[in-house]
Design a protein around this motif. Structure first.
Motif, mmCIF file in Angstrom:
data_model
loop_
_atom_site.group_PDB
_atom_site.id
_atom_site.type_symbol
_atom_site.label_atom_id
_atom_site.label_comp_id
_atom_site.label_asym_id
_atom_site.label_seq_id
_atom_site.Cartn_x
_atom_site.Cartn_y
_atom_site.Cartn_z
ATOM 1 N N SER A 332 0.871 -1.175 0.000
ATOM 2 C CA SER A 332 0.000 0.000 0.000
ATOM 3 C C SER A 332 0.907 1.223 0.000
ATOM 4 C CB SER A 332 -0.925 -0.030 1.216
ATOM 5 O OG SER A 332 -0.183 -0.275 2.384
ATOM 6 N N SER A 333 0.328 2.386 0.040
ATOM 7 C CA SER A 333 1.081 3.638 -0.032
ATOM 8 C C SER A 333 2.246 3.620 0.971
ATOM 9 C CB SER A 333 0.119 4.780 0.283
ATOM 10 O OG SER A 333 0.822 5.995 0.278
ATOM 11 N N PRO A 334 3.439 4.019 0.634
ATOM 12 C CA PRO A 334 3.878 4.609 -0.630
ATOM 13 C C PRO A 334 4.442 3.576 -1.610
ATOM 14 C CG PRO A 334 5.621 4.815 0.976
ATOM 15 C CD PRO A 334 4.514 4.039 1.636
ATOM 16 N N HIS A 336 3.133 1.836 -4.037
ATOM 17 C CA HIS A 336 2.129 1.506 -5.038
ATOM 18 C C HIS A 336 2.733 1.040 -6.347
ATOM 19 C CE1 HIS A 336 -1.582 1.882 -3.117
ATOM 20 N NE2 HIS A 336 -1.428 3.154 -2.767
#
Lengths: 423, 223
Positions: A332-334, A336
Motif C-alpha cells: 500500500s502507499s507509498p 504503489h
C-alpha cells in the motif's frame, strides 16, 4: 571469415546497453564451457563471456581452491560450482554474496528437478562436452520465470512459502480432502490457488521442503500447459531425492484455472490410480463447497496493513521459522508502483543480508533513512522485517512491533498452515 | 485381416459398462512444435489454438467419446511432449496403447526426417499390432513454406505400410477424419467372433483403414 563475423556479432551484443544494463545476470555453463542458460539474451551469443567465466574457475581450481566471488565496484560476481555445472551470477543489486549464492542454488535445483542428478552425472561421466540444452528444450520459460520471481519474491530470500489467507476451518477441510488421495506410493498431495499454497499432505517420514515446494509452484505458475485436462510428468524434487523422479498428476479443479491439485507418486504407472484419487478429493471439496470459497479468498488477496491499526507501520514480512512460512500484507502507499516495491524489497534484502551476516550475525537491527525507518528482528521462533514511516522513534517502533506480533498470533490459523496432515 | 486380432481392449467393470462399449488408448507423438496439441484441441473442441506456442509439459490426458455403428467408443487420448527428455516416459506409454498418431510438420524438414526414429521407437516399444497413422500437419501453409512434399510423406508411409494423410489443425482439414478413422479401425479390430453372432457386421468386418482414409480425405495442397 565466418568465425570472425560471429565473434563481432557476439561482441556487439554484449556491448549493447540493453544487455549490459541488466541488474541481475545469471549464467549456467558446463565444466567444458558449453553454455546452458542465460537469464538475459541468448546463451548462444555468450560463448566468449562464458569462456572467461570458465577460465576464472579453472585458474583458481589449479591452485586447489574454489572461486566463490569477485567484487568489482558495484558489481558482484558470484560462482556456484556444482560439477558438471557451473553457475555464475553478476549482480549490481543490494543482495549479499550469501543471498546471491542461495539464488544460484535455486537455479541449480530447478535444473536438477528437470533432469535429476543421477542423469546429469551419468551423462557427463560418459560425455564431457554434452550439450545439456538438448535435454532442457522448452524449459527456458521456467528458468526465466524463476529468475523473475526471485527479483521480488521473499520466498526465495527467506526459504519459506506463503499460504493463501483462509479461515482455519476451511483449510482443515481442504487438508482432510487431500488426505483422501492416499494411495500406495503417494508422496505428496498439494493444493494451490492462484499459485499460493492452500494446504498439502505428506508422508509421515518426509517433509516437503520449501525449496521443493517452490519448484512445484514455479512449474504451475509458469505454464498454461496444465490447463489441458489431466497432465502427467516426471519431476525430481532435489531435497526429497535428487537421484530420482517422482511422477506428478496435475489437474485444475475449476474452469477458470485458479485451483490446481498436484499428486506426486513414486510409482510411474499410477496415472489412473491418481486420477481416481483426484475424484475423491473433488467429491469432498465439492461437498463443502470449498472451490468457490478458495476463489473468493484468492480474489480478496492479502490483507491491507491499515487493518492492523498501527499508524507508522507501512509494510512487513514475518517468517515463522518452525513452519518455514511467511506472511506479508499487500503493498500500500507509498509502495504503489513497481519501482517502489523493488526499492522496498532491496531494503529487505539489505536488512536480511546484514542480520544474517555469517561473520557478525545480529539479533536486532534498526536503521533510519530519509524515506523510511527499517527494523529487523531475529528471534528463536521467527524473523521479522518491518518498514515504518521515517519519523518513528525507536520506542514507538518497538511497541508497534509488540502489537504486530500479537496481531499475527491471533490470526495464526488464517495466515499459516499450522498442522500439515500426513497420509 | 480378420476379427482375430490381439488388440488390447479394456473390458469395463459392470458398473460403468453401460457408459461405454469399449475404451482405447490413443497416443499422439512427434517432434516438439509440430502441432500435436493443436490437432487434439481441433478434434475435441473444434477450435484452433492460435497465438503463442505453449509447449506441452509431460503428457496430457483427454477423453473423447464417439459412436460407431451404435457402439459407444471412448478414446483415451494421450497428448505427449515432443522434447527429448520426455522420450523414455513416452515409450513407457507405448506399451499398452492401441493406436499411435505420428505427426510431423510439413514446413519442418527435421520433423519429417525424425519420423523414421519415431517409427523405430514404435516398433521397439509398442505392441506389434498397434494401429499407426502418419500425419503431415500444417497443410494450410503456403507453397513456399512447405518443406515436405505430399508425395514424400505418402512414399514414406508406403514403405512402412502405414496410413498417411495431411491435416491442418488451423483450418480443420482431415483432423476429424484422422481420429475417426482410427476409432473405426480399433473398433473393427476389437470385434470378437461372439460379436458377430446374430448380427450383420459385414460393414465393420470389411472396414479398411487405408481405403477409408483415401476415400474420405480432403485434397490438400499439392506441389
Amino acid at each position: 571469415r565466418h568465425l570472425s563475423l560471429l565473434v563481432a556479432e557476439e561482441e556487439e551484443y554484449i556491448n549493447s546497453s540493453s544487455w549490459r544494463d541488466q541488474k541481475r545476470h545469471f549464467f549456467v555453463l558446463t565444466e567444458a564451457g558449453k553454455p546452458v542458460y542465460s537469464r538475459h539474451g541468448s546463451e548462444d551469443k555468450l560463448s566468449s563471456v562464458m569462456g572467461v567465466m570458465l577460465a576464472l574457475v579453472s585458474c583458481v581450481h589449479d591452485r586447489n581452491d574454489k572461486i566463490r566471488s569477485i567484487t568489482a565496484g558495484d558489481h558482484k560476481f558470484v560462482f556456484l560450482i556444482k560439477i558438471p555445472l557451473i553457475l555464475v551470477a553478476v549482480c549490481s543489486t543490494p543482495e549479499s554474496i550469501t543471498q546471491i549464492t542461495v539464488y544460484l542454488k535455486y537455479i541449480y535445483n530447478k535444473i536438477v528437478s528437470i533432469v535429476t542428478l543421477k542423469q546429469l552425472d551419468r551423462i557427463y561421466a560418459k560425455q564431457k562436452n554434452f550439450d545439456l540444452r538438448r535435454l532442457l528444450t522448452g524449459t527456458d520459460k521456467f528458468l526465466d520465470h524463476l529468475c523473475t520471481s526471485m527479483d521480488t519474491g521473499p520466498e526465495y530470500l527467506l526459504g519459506a512459502f506463503q499460504c493463501l489467507p483462509l479461515a482455519g476451518n476451511i483449510r482443515d477441510l481442504v487438508s482432510q480432502a487431500l488426505q483422501l488421495s492416499k494411495t500406495n506410493d503417494l508422496a505428496f498431495a498439494l493444493l494451490l490457488t492462484s499459485g499460493k499454497t492452500v494446504s498439502y499432505c505428506r508422508l509421515k517420514e518426509h517433509n516437503l521442503h520449501s525449496s521443493d515446494l517452490q519448484i512445484l509452484i514455479n512449474l504451475i505458475t509458469a505454464s498454461s500447459s496444465f490447463h489441458a485436462g489431466e497432465s502427467w510428468l516426471p519431476i525430481c524434487l532435489p531435497h526429497f531425492n535428487p537421484q530420482g523422479f517422482l511422477h506428478a498428476h496435475i489437474s485444475y479443479l475449476d474452469d477458470d484455472f485458479q485451483t490446481c491439485l498436484l499428486l506426486l507418486s513414486a510409482d510411474v504407472n499410477s496415472f489412473f490410480t491418481l486420477s481416481e484419487a483426484k475424484k475423491r478429493v473433488m467429491v469432498k471439496l465439492n461437498k463443502h463447497d470449498c472451490l468457490p470459497i478458495l476463489k473468493l479468498a484468492s480474489e480478496k488477496g492479502m490483507y491491507n496493513v491499515g487493518k492492523i491499526g498501527l499508524p507508522d507501520l507501512r509494510h512487513f514480512i514475518y517468517k515463522s521459522k518452525h513452519q518455514s512460512q511467511f506472511t506479508a500484507p499487500e503493498f500500500s502507499s507509498p509502495y504503489h508502483d513497481v519501482h517502489q516495491q523493488e526499492r522496498l524489497f532491496g531494503l529487505y534484502q539489505h536488512l536480511h543480508g546484514k542480520i544474517h551476516n555469517p561473520a557478525i550475525p545480529l539479533k536486532l537491527l534498526f536503521e533510519v533513512s530519509d524515506e523510511e525507518t527499517m527494523l529487523a528482528w531475529v528471534a528463536s521462533g521467527f524473523e521479522l522485517y518491518v518498514a515504518f514511516s521515517p519519523l518513528v522513534t525507536k520506542g514507538q517502533a518497538i511497541s508497534s512491533v509488540d502489537r504486530l506480533l500479537r496481531w499475527i498470533k491471533q490470526r495464526e490459523d488464517e495466515l499459516f498452515m499450522i498442522r500439515p496432515l500426513v497420509f | 485381416m480378420n476379427g482375430k486380432v490381439n488388440i488390447r481392449k479394456t473390458r469395463l467393470s459392470s458398473s460403468i459398462s453401460s457408459e461405454f462399449d469399449s475404451i482405447f488408448k490413443v497416443m499422439v507423438v512427434g517432434d516438439s512444435g509440430v502441432g500435436k496439441t493443436c490437432l487434439l484441441v481441433r478434434y475435441k473442441d473444434g477450435t484452433f489454438l492460435g497465438g503463442n506456442f505453449i509447449s506441452t509439459v509431460g503428457i496430457d490426458f483427454k477423453n473423447k467419446t464417439l459412436v460407431i455403428e451404435g457402439k459407444k467408443i471412448k478414446l483415451q487420448i494421450w497428448d505427449t511432449a515432443g522434447q527429448e527428455r520426455f522420450r523414455s516416459m513416452t515409450h513407457s506409454f507405448f506399451r499398452d496403447c492401441s493406436a499411435i498418431l505420428l505427426v510431423y510438420d510439413i514446413c519442418n524438414l527435421q520433423s519429417f526426417t525424425n519420423v523414421t526414429n519415431w517409427i523405430s521407437d514404435v516398433k521397439q516399444y509398442a505392441s506389434p499390432d498397434v494401429t499407426l497413422v502418419l500425419i503431415g500437419n500444417k497443410c494450410d501453409c503456403t507453397t513456399s513454406e512447405r518443406k515436405v512434399k505430399l508425395q514424400e510423406g505418402a512414399r514414406l508411409a508406403k514403405s512402412y505400410d502405414i496410413v498417411f494423410l495431411e491435416t491442418s489443425a488451423k483450418t480443420g482439414v482431415n483432423v476429424d477424419l484422422a481420429f475417426d478413422a482410427v476409432a473405426r479401425e480399433l473398433h473393427k479390430k476389437s470385434l470378437t467372433p461372439a460379436d458377430y453372432i446374430g448380427r450383420d457386421m459385414s460393414a465393420s468386418q470389411s472396414f479398411n483403414l487405408k481405403q477409408y482414409v483415401q476415400s474420405e480425405k480432403e485434397r490438400t495442397t499439392c506441389c
